[in-house]
Design an enzyme around this catalytic site. Structure first.
Site, PDB file in Angstrom:
ATOM      1  CG  HIS A  59      39.408 -40.799 -57.952  1.00 13.18           C
ATOM      2  ND1 HIS A  59      39.384 -42.168 -57.972  1.00 13.18           N
ATOM      3  CD2 HIS A  59      38.212 -40.384 -58.421  1.00 13.18           C
ATOM      4  CE1 HIS A  59      38.204 -42.566 -58.426  1.00 13.18           C
ATOM      5  NE2 HIS A  59      37.478 -41.502 -58.712  1.00 13.18           N
ATOM      6  CB  ALA A  60      39.222 -39.214 -61.957  1.00 12.41           C
TER       7      ALA A  60
END
Length: 90
Positions: free
Chosen positions: A15-16
């Protein structure tokens, strides 16, 4: 075809920041690489949006696959990235 299953070490999963680092590295590989969770559909490893749709969290297993020239090296390089905590490498 090269294939390897690895556990995601990053505390936030793919994620991210870890997804951005991973997708950039995947795009630099000589072979096209896909990534998938168990029972899921493969997505292009170089697409940050597709990586985010995987919902792959910390400690989950994913499978990397590549075909063609440089497939083994591509899978090995990307597997090594996933086995590191990319959140800690600030």
């Amino acid at each position: 075809m090269a294939e390897r299953t690895v556990k995601i070490a990053s505390s936030s999963g793919l994620h991210a920041r870890p997804a951005a680092i991973f997708s950039k590295a995947a795009g630099e590989q000589p072979a096209q690489v896909t990534i998938e969770k168990v029972g899921g559909n493969p997505v292009q490893a170089s697409s940050i949006l597709m990586l985010m749709t995987l919902g792959a969290g910390h400690g989950e297993e994913v499978t990397l696959r590549a075909e063609g020239e440089g497939a083994e090296e591509s899978v090995a390089a990307l597997a090594a990235l996933l086995e590191k905590d990319l959140d800690a490498d600030a």
